[in-house]
Design a protein around this motif. Structure first.
Motif, PDB file in Angstrom:
ATOM      1  N   LYS A 198      24.145  45.370  -1.787  1.00 48.72           N
ATOM      2  CA  LYS A 198      24.100  44.288  -0.851  1.00 48.72           C
ATOM      3  C   LYS A 198      23.876  42.892  -1.216  1.00 48.72           C
ATOM      4  O   LYS A 198      24.258  41.841  -0.992  1.00 48.72           O
ATOM      5  CB  LYS A 198      23.715  44.866   0.424  1.00 48.72           C
ATOM      6  N   SER A 199      22.628  42.894  -1.820  1.00 47.70           N
ATOM      7  CA  SER A 199      22.023  41.692  -2.419  1.00 47.70           C
ATOM      8  C   SER A 199      23.080  41.023  -3.427  1.00 47.70           C
ATOM      9  O   SER A 199      23.350  39.824  -3.282  1.00 47.70           O
ATOM     10  CB  SER A 199      20.802  42.200  -2.957  1.00 47.70           C
ATOM     11  N   GLN A 201      26.107  41.251  -3.395  1.00 43.19           N
ATOM     12  CA  GLN A 201      27.254  40.843  -2.493  1.00 43.19           C
ATOM     13  C   GLN A 201      26.933  39.495  -1.935  1.00 43.19           C
ATOM     14  O   GLN A 201      27.639  38.363  -1.884  1.00 43.19           O
ATOM     15  CB  GLN A 201      27.856  41.757  -1.572  1.00 43.19           C
ATOM     16  N   TYR A 202      25.746  39.387  -1.328  1.00 39.39           N
ATOM     17  CA  TYR A 202      25.351  38.097  -0.816  1.00 39.39           C
ATOM     18  C   TYR A 202      25.297  37.025  -1.851  1.00 39.39           C
ATOM     19  O   TYR A 202      25.746  35.834  -1.661  1.00 39.39           O
ATOM     20  CB  TYR A 202      23.970  38.282  -0.183  1.00 39.39           C
ATOM     21  N   ARG A 203      24.927  37.459  -3.024  1.00 43.31           N
ATOM     22  CA  ARG A 203      24.698  36.354  -4.037  1.00 43.31           C
ATOM     23  C   ARG A 203      26.089  36.024  -4.686  1.00 43.31           C
ATOM     24  O   ARG A 203      26.289  34.633  -4.534  1.00 43.31           O
ATOM     25  CB  ARG A 203      23.995  36.783  -5.275  1.00 43.31           C
ATOM     26  N   THR A 205      28.885  35.832  -2.965  1.00 46.57           N
ATOM     27  CA  THR A 205      29.532  34.997  -1.683  1.00 46.57           C
ATOM     28  C   THR A 205      28.719  33.819  -1.466  1.00 46.57           C
ATOM     29  O   THR A 205      29.397  33.297  -0.528  1.00 46.57           O
ATOM     30  CB  THR A 205      30.051  36.122  -0.702  1.00 46.57           C
ATOM     31  N   ARG A 207      25.834  33.765   0.239  1.00 44.36           N
ATOM     32  CA  ARG A 207      25.445  33.843   1.439  1.00 44.36           C
ATOM     33  C   ARG A 207      23.594  33.913   1.033  1.00 44.36           C
ATOM     34  O   ARG A 207      23.249  34.322   0.064  1.00 44.36           O
ATOM     35  CB  ARG A 207      25.569  34.873   2.223  1.00 44.36           C
ATOM     36  N   ASP A 209      20.526  35.901   0.706  1.00 42.13           N
ATOM     37  CA  ASP A 209      20.283  37.529   0.503  1.00 42.13           C
ATOM     38  C   ASP A 209      19.124  37.991   1.545  1.00 42.13           C
ATOM     39  O   ASP A 209      18.051  37.637   1.287  1.00 42.13           O
ATOM     40  CB  ASP A 209      19.722  37.358  -0.940  1.00 42.13           C
ATOM     41  N   ARG A 210      19.758  38.799   2.548  1.00 43.61           N
ATOM     42  CA  ARG A 210      18.647  39.088   3.315  1.00 43.61           C
ATOM     43  C   ARG A 210      17.712  40.267   2.565  1.00 43.61           C
ATOM     44  O   ARG A 210      16.398  40.272   3.004  1.00 43.61           O
ATOM     45  CB  ARG A 210      19.419  40.038   4.567  1.00 43.61           C
ATOM     46  N   GLY A 360      28.223  30.844  -5.129  1.00 44.44           N
ATOM     47  CA  GLY A 360      27.461  32.112  -5.626  1.00 44.44           C
ATOM     48  C   GLY A 360      27.737  32.459  -7.160  1.00 44.44           C
ATOM     49  O   GLY A 360      26.826  33.060  -7.633  1.00 44.44           O
TER      50      GLY A 360
END
Length: 378
Positions: A198-199, A201-203, A205, A207, A209-210, A360
């Protein structure tokens, strides 16, 4: 309905809630289906309270009996927000049927000048005049455990998706290994793998990184350990042979399963692992007694494919006359309005998504270059 006075409302830290108060909260969830979402359970508020010092719970009483619960977060300036705002996909003052309250009295008792929300349950009428917009929250209605195999369930529930999805599952089975799905995986290493995916993916796109925030990692680790009728942290994993392909972590109550964090190994993207994961989860959740699978608000193609109907959730700011409330609204409302405008119009949303992906990609490339250069810098 009669409204509460300040004498009927007490404020508590989530970890100070007695077992009797937690039971009363659970009872309110059980008596009203709209409050059965696990994000409205005391266990979620307690989890947030472990990592957020401003977490509080307002307890409403009638004749000394606890009948309502509002979890929230408060900062030093008296600005409040729904508990876990930005992470929670369902927010409300959870109460027993027939209980009413006045929003101004509630805010005053909580010491709040403003209370911000973005996934408010539609039935929260006392907050109605403070809602600035309502949005669709897609859900899947699930029947009890269906007889027969997953493939039979899929053909009956989603005839338009079944042929292509089953074909992709057979293909990944031939290419990598037999497909295996675990609805409630207890291996913490798989939870760590999900966070890593998920990290990344956030990077990719662009977004935030929660899982770059230690408190969110700690919260998810904690909720993974919670096993209660009204809140259980469920990790689901799709395997091809011994290799994990996709994973999801989200909470469930006795009847509602909330979709939260889903990610997959990018190497398998052509097999549509995210879609396969959600279909497998829906079938398995129904077998485990879930009656509603809630995706939360947000426009995603797979949600349109899978939903059976939509709930409505509200966003806005409940305020009382105060300079801090006016300043907060002036700061936050334009930002929200711009974001919602972009998300509501594909002609704006698609270029914005592309821009974030470009950012990203550049950010990932710079980080990779930095990592390669680091040994020489020493």
């Amino acid at each position: 309905m009669r409204s509460m006075s300040n004498a009927d409302i007490t404020i508590h830290r989530p970890d100070e809630l007695s077992s009797s108060l937690r039971r009363a909260w659970h009872q309110a969830m059980d008596e009203s289906p709209e409050y059965a979402n696990p994000f409205l359970a005391p266990e979620f508020a307690i989890g947030i309270g472990r990592y957020r010092g401003g977490a509080r719970v307002a307890v409403l009483r009638e004749k000394g009996e606890p009948v309502g619960f509002l979890p929230y977060e408060r900062n030093a300036f008296g600005v409040g927000r729904a508990i876990g705002l930005g992470l929670s996909d369902c927010q409300a003052l959870v109460h027993r049927p027939g209980v009413g309250w006045d929003s101004q009295e509630l805010l005053r008792a909580c010491g709040l000048s403003v209370f911000e929300f973005d996934h408010l349950v539609e039935e929260q009428k006392p907050f109605g005049r403070h809602v600035t917009g309502t949005f669709a929250s897609p859900v899947i209605d699930l029947e009890g455990g269906a007889a027969g195999s997953y493939a039979e369930w899929l053909r009956g529930a989603y005839p338009g998706l079944a042929k292509t999805t089953l074909k992709k599952e057979r293909r990944v089975g031939r290419d990598v290994g037999e497909v295996r799905f675990v609805f409630d995986e207890r291996d913490p290493l798989m939870l760590r793998r999900l966070m890593e995916w998920k990290s990344a993916q956030y990077r990719r796109t662009g977004r935030m990184d929660r899982f770059g925030k230690p408190w969110i990692v700690g919260l998810v680790d904690h909720l993974f350990q919670v096993r209660d009728e009204h809140f259980t942290g469920v990790l689901s994993v799709l395997y091809a042979g011994d290799r994990p392909v996709a994973a999801h972590f989200g909470p469930r109550s006795s009847t509602v399963f909330a979709c939260w964090f889903t990610a997959y190994d990018p190497e398998f993207r052509y097999y549509s692992p995210g879609l396969i994961m959600h279909l497998r989860m829906a079938e398995a959740a129904g077998r485990h007694g879930v009656r509603l699978m809630d995706f939360g608000r947000g426009d995603k193609e797979y949600k349109d494919w899978l939903k059976t109907r939509e709930l409505r959730v509200g966003e806005g700011f409940a305020t009382r006359p105060h300079p801090v409330a006016a300043a907060h609204r002036m700061w936050r409302r334009p930002v929200r309005g711009l974001r919602n405008t972009v998300l509501a119009h594909p002609t704006l949303r698609e270029p914005a998504d592309q821009l974030l992906k470009t950012v990203g990609t550049l950010r990932t490339r710079v980080k990779a270059d930095s990592n390669r250069a680091e040994p020489h810098a020493r």
